[in-house]
Design an enzyme around this catalytic site. Sequence first.
Site, PDB file in Angstrom:
ATOM      1  N   ASP A  19       0.830  -1.208   0.000  1.00 36.11           N
ATOM      2  CA  ASP A  19       0.000   0.000   0.000  1.00 36.11           C
ATOM      3  C   ASP A  19       0.863   1.256   0.000  1.00 36.11           C
ATOM      4  OD1 ASP A  19       0.891   0.431   2.585  1.00 36.11           O
ATOM      5  OD2 ASP A  19      -1.013  -0.014   3.542  1.00 36.11           O
ATOM      6  N   TYR A  20       0.218   2.375  -0.308  1.00 35.22           N
ATOM      7  CA  TYR A  20       0.885   3.665  -0.241  1.00 35.22           C
ATOM      8  C   TYR A  20       0.890   4.136   1.207  1.00 35.22           C
ATOM      9  CZ  TYR A  20       0.942   4.458  -5.304  1.00 35.22           C
ATOM     10  OH  TYR A  20       1.187   4.389  -6.644  1.00 35.22           O
TER      11      TYR A  20
END
Length: 204
Positions: A19-20
């Site tokens: 994920d970011y």
Amino acid sequence: MRRAFIAQDSSNWLLLGADYSQIELRILAHLSRDEGLLEAFSRSEDIHAATASSVYGVPLDQVDAETRRIAKIMNFGVIYGLSPFGISQQTGLSPEEGRAFIETYFSKYPGIKDYIDSIKAQVRRTGYVETLMSRRRYIPEVLSSNFHVRGSGERMAINMPIQGTAADIIKLAMVRIQRRMDELELRALMIVQVHDELIFEVPH
């Protein structure tokens, strides 16, 4: 919840999530050009601890778990347009303390306050807001004579360029990652998108 899901051939494959990191706050920093927020990210600081340090006036290494928790709620509260009452509901602060926290927060991050004010003015003028990739959403609610409807429209206007840009970025990432996996002839499979996270099935 995650333990309930396994790869199809779990003896040879596993699920991998990527994920970011704090993508929406990074987008807010970019849109608002707030110096304090930009500096915290450029120094790779824990953004919630950095906010707590700034708002409470304590050194970064002295921020405790509770003040960080409240700062985290406030950081995301800005994006979702939390009111002093909303802050109090989520933090245990009184509405008066919530209001004081918001005022202190905006005094420490004036660029965010300017961004919010400019978005409200723009949406009232044009009737819409856009993501960084120029995806547009019309919000007629901002012109409503009903206070609650108008407030809801303003919160949507503040939120949409940030959340919408995050959605645009993850979709671009999906296209580019799949293209790269094909080029490298990887066996990995991109199977699920969850907000700012992608889940893959990959060989061990």
